[in-house]
Design an enzyme around this catalytic site. Structure first.
Site, PDB file in Angstrom:
ATOM      1  N   TYR A   1       0.827  -1.212   0.000  1.00 22.00           N
ATOM      2  CA  TYR A   1       0.000   0.000   0.000  1.00 22.00           C
ATOM      3  C   TYR A   1       0.863   1.265   0.000  1.00 22.00           C
ATOM      4  CZ  TYR A   1      -3.661  -3.254   1.639  1.00 22.00           C
ATOM      5  OH  TYR A   1      -4.527  -4.302   1.795  1.00 22.00           O
TER       6      TYR A   1
ATOM      7  N   HIS B   1       0.646 -11.849   1.998  1.00 23.17           N
ATOM      8  CA  HIS B   1      -0.426 -11.097   1.317  1.00 23.17           C
ATOM      9  C   HIS B   1      -1.214 -11.956   0.319  1.00 23.17           C
ATOM     10  CE1 HIS B   1      -1.399  -6.649   0.201  1.00 23.17           C
ATOM     11  NE2 HIS B   1      -2.461  -7.399   0.040  1.00 23.17           N
TER      12      HIS B   1
HETATM   13  P1  NAP Z   1     -14.311  -1.281   1.256  1.00 16.36           P
HETATM   14  O1  NAP Z   1     -13.876  -1.021   2.653  1.00 16.36           O
HETATM   15  O2  NAP Z   1     -15.313  -2.343   1.010  1.00 16.36           O
HETATM   16  O3  NAP Z   1     -14.885   0.027   0.570  1.00 16.36           O
HETATM   17  C1  NAP Z   1     -14.209   1.243   0.602  1.00 16.36           C
HETATM   18  C2  NAP Z   1     -15.047   2.247  -0.173  1.00 16.36           C
HETATM   19  O4  NAP Z   1     -16.312   2.393   0.466  1.00 16.36           O
HETATM   20  C3  NAP Z   1     -14.415   3.616  -0.218  1.00 16.36           C
HETATM   21  O5  NAP Z   1     -14.650   4.118  -1.517  1.00 16.36           O
HETATM   22  C4  NAP Z   1     -15.172   4.418   0.819  1.00 16.36           C
HETATM   23  O6  NAP Z   1     -15.268   5.770   0.447  1.00 16.36           O
HETATM   24  C5  NAP Z   1     -16.537   3.767   0.777  1.00 16.36           C
HETATM   25  N1  NAP Z   1     -17.221   3.796   2.087  1.00 16.36           N
HETATM   26  C6  NAP Z   1     -16.690   3.489   3.286  1.00 16.36           C
HETATM   27  N2  NAP Z   1     -17.601   3.620   4.259  1.00 16.36           N
HETATM   28  C7  NAP Z   1     -18.743   4.024   3.660  1.00 16.36           C
HETATM   29  C8  NAP Z   1     -20.030   4.337   4.133  1.00 16.36           C
HETATM   30  N3  NAP Z   1     -20.324   4.260   5.439  1.00 16.36           N
HETATM   31  N4  NAP Z   1     -20.977   4.730   3.226  1.00 16.36           N
HETATM   32  C9  NAP Z   1     -20.685   4.801   1.917  1.00 16.36           C
HETATM   33  N5  NAP Z   1     -19.477   4.519   1.393  1.00 16.36           N
HETATM   34  C10 NAP Z   1     -18.512   4.130   2.266  1.00 16.36           C
HETATM   35  O7  NAP Z   1     -13.046  -1.599   0.311  1.00 16.36           O
HETATM   36  P2  NAP Z   1     -11.484  -1.742   0.397  1.00 16.36           P
HETATM   37  O8  NAP Z   1     -10.784  -0.486   0.753  1.00 16.36           O
HETATM   38  O9  NAP Z   1     -11.099  -2.416  -0.848  1.00 16.36           O
HETATM   39  O10 NAP Z   1     -11.250  -2.795   1.578  1.00 16.36           O
HETATM   40  C11 NAP Z   1     -11.019  -2.428   2.922  1.00 16.36           C
HETATM   41  C12 NAP Z   1      -9.603  -2.734   3.339  1.00 16.36           C
HETATM   42  O11 NAP Z   1      -9.297  -4.118   3.157  1.00 16.36           O
HETATM   43  C13 NAP Z   1      -8.525  -2.026   2.516  1.00 16.36           C
HETATM   44  O12 NAP Z   1      -8.405  -0.653   2.833  1.00 16.36           O
HETATM   45  C14 NAP Z   1      -7.316  -2.852   2.890  1.00 16.36           C
HETATM   46  O13 NAP Z   1      -6.851  -2.465   4.171  1.00 16.36           O
HETATM   47  C15 NAP Z   1      -7.898  -4.262   2.919  1.00 16.36           C
HETATM   48  N6  NAP Z   1      -7.716  -5.013   1.647  1.00 16.36           N
HETATM   49  C16 NAP Z   1      -6.955  -6.139   1.670  1.00 16.36           C
HETATM   50  C17 NAP Z   1      -6.750  -6.891   0.518  1.00 16.36           C
HETATM   51  C18 NAP Z   1      -5.917  -8.123   0.577  1.00 16.36           C
HETATM   52  O14 NAP Z   1      -5.584  -8.690  -0.486  1.00 16.36           O
HETATM   53  N7  NAP Z   1      -5.557  -8.596   1.742  1.00 16.36           N
HETATM   54  C19 NAP Z   1      -7.340  -6.501  -0.698  1.00 16.36           C
HETATM   55  C20 NAP Z   1      -8.135  -5.332  -0.704  1.00 16.36           C
HETATM   56  C21 NAP Z   1      -8.329  -4.623   0.473  1.00 16.36           C
HETATM   57  P3  NAP Z   1     -14.523   6.996   1.218  1.00 16.36           P
HETATM   58  O15 NAP Z   1     -13.133   6.565   1.579  1.00 16.36           O
HETATM   59  O16 NAP Z   1     -14.547   8.069   0.168  1.00 16.36           O
HETATM   60  O17 NAP Z   1     -15.359   7.328   2.418  1.00 16.36           O
END
Ligand code: NAP
Length: 273
Positions: free
Chosen positions: A47, A105
């Site tokens: 990241y 990862h």
């Molecule tokens: P997510 O948490 O499902 O979605 C994030 C999106 O949702 C952002 O665009 C955010 O917008 C929006 N959001 C958040 N809260 C909200 C709410 N209450 N209402 C409306 N929209 C909302 O997706 P993600 O970032 O892909 O996944 C979360 C975390 O998982 C990542 O940050 C990372 O730490 C981890 N991850 C791990 C892997 C892996 O391979 N291990 C892969 C992907 C992700 P805003 O920021 O504009 O509020």
């Protein structure tokens, strides 16, 4: 308000809900998230924000002991020597002497070095550089191989999980090994999930948002979500999910949203280094 803790299979405990940091590079957001009550910060070498996460931790009045910091081993470091080298570099960027959880990862089955990598991860845990060790995106057969080879099950498997992709078989496999399933992309990033009328209807009955319904659903099916938001109003409400409970009918309606489609990569073929 902070999230309750959940027991891991190695005797440690982890917040049931954490803060996803992917694409956030402003340390002040991490300070604010900790101030809002988040105690788990989920980062990864890939990241490219470990330094900013560390700056946020250093600037926060909340002590290091109260926080739970996760980072992840990048693909180019699979093997017996890579984990030590990479974790040492991550700790330097984070400004910490240990992380609470270190994850492989991705399994990278074509490279086929994840068993050797897992052995090196266990050694890092035994030295205290990582309090717990686990994996991310490991399929049931990958987990079986790790356990057969080392006798040590990962503490956590962080996988794609949201109402469109509910991972029943994966969760059952994790459970067989006593592994805590942690949900990435828990809100279905980039999809129309949060616009589903069923979620709004369930939310209206409980006086909460669609996102809060989804996050509560994760915790009630036994998964630990790490939602990402860079918007204070959203990240505050994402943590505020422990004062209501979904009933069996609500859970069944969320279960009906399954499409079986991934948003992210398939661990069988996905490669990132
Ligand atoms: P997510 O948490 O499902 O979605 C994030 C999106 O949702 C952002 O665009 C955010 O917008 C929006 N959001 C958040 N809260 C909200 C709410 N209450 N209402 C409306 N929209 C909302 O997706 P993600 O970032 O892909 O996944 C979360 C975390 O998982 C990542 O940050 C990372 O730490 C981890 N991850 C791990 C892997 C892996 O391979 N291990 C892969 C992907 C992700 P805003 O920021 O504009 O509020």
């Amino acid at each position: 308000m902070t999230a309750p803790l959940t027991d891991l299979n190695d005797g440690c405990r982890m917040p049931l809900l954490g803060f996803g940091t992917y694409s956030i590079h402003d340390p002040e957001i991490f300070v604010q998230a900790i101030d809002a009550g988040y105690r788990l910060l989920d980062t990864a070498t890939r990241y490219e924000n470990e330094q900013e996460v560390g700056q946020g931790i250093a600037a926060s009045p909340v002590s290091r002991e109260e926080l739970f910091v996760t980072t992840k081993l990048p693909g180019d470091a699979h093997g017996s020597a890579g984990p030590r080298r990479e974790l040492t570099a991550s700790l330097g960027r984070l400004g910490l002497d240990h992380v609470d959880l270190y994850l492989i990862h991705w399994p990278l089955p074509r490279i086929d070095r994840y068993v050797e990598t897992w052995q090196a991860m266990i050694a890092l845990r035994d030295e205290g550089l990582a309090t717990s060790v686990g994996v991310s995106n490991f399929l049931p057969d990958h987990l079986d191989r790790l356990v057969a080879a080392t006798g040590v099950a990962p503490a956590v498997n962080q996988v794609e999980l949201h109402p469109y992709f509910q991972q029943a078989e994966q969760r059952a496999a994790d459970q067989r090994h006593g592994i805590t399933t942690q949900s990435w992309t828990p809100l279905g990033r980039k999809t129309d999930l949060l616009d589903q009328p069923a979620l709004a209807e369930i939310g209206a009955r409980h006086g909460v948002t669609a996102a809060q319904v989804v996050l509560r659903w994760h915790t009630q099916i036994g998964a630990a979500p790490i939602p990402k938001s860079a918007t204070p109003e959203r990240f505050r409400s994402n943590l505020d999910i422990f004062s209501f409970e979904l009933d069996p009918e609500d859970l069944a309606r969320v279960a009906d949203l399954e499409t079986g489609e991934r948003i992210g990569g398939d661990p069988r073929t996905h490669e990132e280094f």
